[in-house]
Design an enzyme around this catalytic site. Sequence first.
Site, PDB file in Angstrom:
ATOM      1  N   GLY A  59       0.627  -1.038   0.173  1.00 58.99           N
ATOM      2  CA  GLY A  59      -0.549  -0.196  -0.032  1.00 58.99           C
ATOM      3  C   GLY A  59       1.129   1.220  -0.104  1.00 58.99           C
TER       4      GLY A  59
ATOM      5  N   ALA B  24      15.470  11.462  -1.228  1.00 57.00           N
ATOM      6  CA  ALA B  24      16.618  11.955  -0.191  1.00 57.00           C
ATOM      7  C   ALA B  24      17.537  10.635  -0.537  1.00 57.00           C
ATOM      8  CB  ALA B  24      15.734  11.998   1.049  1.00 57.00           C
TER       9      ALA B  24
ATOM     10  N   ARG C 233       0.523  -5.033  -4.873  1.00 61.98           N
ATOM     11  CA  ARG C 233       1.033  -6.274  -3.919  1.00 61.98           C
ATOM     12  C   ARG C 233       1.107  -6.821  -4.840  1.00 61.98           C
ATOM     13  NH1 ARG C 233      -0.668  -4.757   0.952  1.00 61.98           N
ATOM     14  NH2 ARG C 233      -2.503  -2.531   1.197  1.00 61.98           N
TER      15      ARG C 233
ATOM     16  N   ASP D  17       4.869  -4.448   6.608  1.00 57.23           N
ATOM     17  CA  ASP D  17       5.164  -5.756   7.084  1.00 57.23           C
ATOM     18  C   ASP D  17       5.292  -7.019   5.948  1.00 57.23           C
ATOM     19  OD1 ASP D  17       2.564  -6.517   6.824  1.00 57.23           O
ATOM     20  OD2 ASP D  17       2.656  -7.514   8.486  1.00 57.23           O
ATOM     21  N   GLY D  18       4.177  -6.805   5.045  1.00 56.04           N
ATOM     22  CA  GLY D  18       4.890  -7.736   4.081  1.00 56.04           C
ATOM     23  C   GLY D  18       5.270  -7.227   2.754  1.00 56.04           C
TER      24      GLY D  18
ATOM     25  N   THR E  97       3.940   2.851   5.371  1.00 58.17           N
ATOM     26  CA  THR E  97       2.654   2.498   5.763  1.00 58.17           C
ATOM     27  C   THR E  97       1.690   2.703   6.311  1.00 58.17           C
ATOM     28  OG1 THR E  97       0.934   0.704   6.134  1.00 58.17           O
ATOM     29  CG2 THR E  97       3.192   0.273   7.034  1.00 58.17           C
ATOM     30  N   ILE E  98       0.241   3.258   5.957  1.00 57.39           N
ATOM     31  CA  ILE E  98       0.168   4.389   6.912  1.00 57.39           C
ATOM     32  C   ILE E  98      -0.515   3.254   8.680  1.00 57.39           C
ATOM     33  CG2 ILE E  98      -1.511   5.533   4.797  1.00 57.39           C
ATOM     34  CD1 ILE E  98      -4.022   4.405   5.424  1.00 57.39           C
ATOM     35  N   ASP E  99      -0.215   2.188   8.588  1.00 56.68           N
ATOM     36  CA  ASP E  99      -0.895   1.303   9.415  1.00 56.68           C
ATOM     37  C   ASP E  99       0.087   1.848  10.793  1.00 56.68           C
ATOM     38  OD1 ASP E  99      -3.306   0.770   7.684  1.00 56.68           O
ATOM     39  OD2 ASP E  99      -2.147  -0.996   7.324  1.00 56.68           O
TER      40      ASP E  99
ATOM     41  N   ASP F 106       1.829  -0.574  11.631  1.00 56.35           N
ATOM     42  CA  ASP F 106       2.356  -1.623  12.923  1.00 56.35           C
ATOM     43  C   ASP F 106       3.575  -2.076  12.103  1.00 56.35           C
ATOM     44  OD1 ASP F 106       1.870  -1.917   9.440  1.00 56.35           O
ATOM     45  OD2 ASP F 106       0.129  -3.400   9.916  1.00 56.35           O
TER      46      ASP F 106
ATOM     47  N   MET G 268      -9.033   2.737   7.924  1.00 57.03           N
ATOM     48  CA  MET G 268      -8.626   2.572   7.685  1.00 57.03           C
ATOM     49  C   MET G 268      -6.926   1.459   9.407  1.00 57.03           C
ATOM     50  SD  MET G 268      -7.336   2.447   3.781  1.00 57.03           S
ATOM     51  CE  MET G 268      -7.970   1.393   3.133  1.00 57.03           C
TER      52      MET G 268
ATOM     53  N   ARG H   1      -5.458  -2.017   8.585  1.00 61.55           N
ATOM     54  CA  ARG H   1      -5.236  -3.410   9.005  1.00 61.55           C
ATOM     55  C   ARG H   1      -5.192  -4.302   9.870  1.00 61.55           C
ATOM     56  NH1 ARG H   1      -0.861  -7.031   6.713  1.00 61.55           N
ATOM     57  NH2 ARG H   1       0.540  -5.954   8.503  1.00 61.55           N
TER      58      ARG H   1
ATOM     59  N   ALA I   4     -13.852  11.245  19.642  1.00 62.79           N
ATOM     60  CA  ALA I   4     -15.471  10.376  19.508  1.00 62.79           C
ATOM     61  C   ALA I   4     -16.172  10.237  20.868  1.00 62.79           C
ATOM     62  CB  ALA I   4     -14.581   9.695  18.488  1.00 62.79           C
TER      63      ALA I   4
ATOM     64  N   GLU J 258     -10.888  -1.038  10.598  1.00 61.64           N
ATOM     65  CA  GLU J 258     -12.293  -1.710   9.484  1.00 61.64           C
ATOM     66  C   GLU J 258     -11.374  -3.235  10.038  1.00 61.64           C
ATOM     67  OE1 GLU J 258      -9.490  -1.720   5.698  1.00 61.64           O
ATOM     68  OE2 GLU J 258      -7.980  -1.495   7.045  1.00 61.64           O
TER      69      GLU J 258
ATOM     70  N   ARG K 285      -5.485   6.849   2.267  1.00 62.52           N
ATOM     71  CA  ARG K 285      -4.379   6.496   1.728  1.00 62.52           C
ATOM     72  C   ARG K 285      -3.275   7.847   0.834  1.00 62.52           C
ATOM     73  NH1 ARG K 285      -3.694   0.715   0.462  1.00 62.52           N
ATOM     74  NH2 ARG K 285      -3.430   0.917  -1.970  1.00 62.52           N
TER      75      ARG K 285
END
Length: 337
Positions: free
Chosen positions: A11, A22, A72, A103-104, A126-128, A130, A170, A172, A187, A226, A258
């Site tokens: 992603g 850079a 991907r 991570d993938g 990655t935006i996640d 993680d 999002m 993941r 929220a 999600e 994203r």
Amino acid sequence: MKKIAVITSGGDAPGMNACIRAIVLTANQHDVEVIGFRHGFRGIVEDLNLPLHPNDMRLVSQRGGTILLSSRYPEFKQVSAAKAAAAVLDQHNIGALVVIGGDGSFRGAHHLDQYWDGQVIGIPGTIDNDLAGTDTTIGFTTAVDTAMEAIDRIRETAEAMARVFLIEVMGRHAGFIGLHAAIAGSAEGMLVPELEPQPKLADIADRIKQARAAFPDSSYLIVVSENLWPGGVENLARELTQATGTTCHSAPLGHIQRGGRPNAEDRILSMQLGQAAVHALLDGLSGHMIGVEQGHVVQVPLRLTFERDKPLDPRLVDLQLGLQQLNFASKVVKESA
Ligand code: F6P
């Protein structure tokens, strides 16, 4: 080492282009050529090469997406694919590869490292957010800003119409965007995968009913990660509508999170990591991610970035859970005073 290759993989994330800039400028300063491959690992296997020059980098940092394109490519798990990529990299006399991804992509980088003699470095993109071993990842804070802005907009119409909204973000299988967006968007509720125990439908419905009864003119927003609720946020909205007797609206934010221009924080992070990656390669490093911890650049073995879990900051979880209770409790005190 006279030639470095770079790919963006998985992603895309806002800031990837600033990172490429850079890398290209720093490498050029050390008389090292940079060659990109379009579409990530697939582009190496298919030799979709694209030489990158400092002059090409003049207007890229401010753009979202990735000028190198991404994909991907689960086929890269195969040994034959890693060997094919190694052969292409060797044909171009490339001594090192920088993989900007999640991570993938890092699993792919680690896999390639087993079958190729060159150096391999990962940069967390990655935006996640993680990946373990780095406090943050390229694109994460921009995605949170985007989610927050969307939540603010939903808040205005929800408040005008006194509506309940379930806003899907999002991440993941991780709740970083959910947690940060819930706090920033004030929220009333948050559902992220890391919560233990997970709130039950009946409890969520009860809280909505109480808030509606006491404050019928107020909006009520729940941020939902999600891949968490069976059937997604649309199904959760249906179930809550039934359980509360109040229409609950679903608003999945999707891929708008994203895209978009990277914020200043992501641009700075991207450039810091891109420059550090080239310096690390010149020092002979391989098989590591270049990340950041408490403002300092760190080098973490690739395997440790995807084999370990990365927990949410418990202080931020407490902050959200504490404040979301008070959203309406404070109104009760005020109204009964
Ligand atoms: O990893 C980034 C991410 O945007 C996740 O948040 C999301 O689950 C996934 O990618 C979506 O992937 P795709 O765009 O391939 O559907």
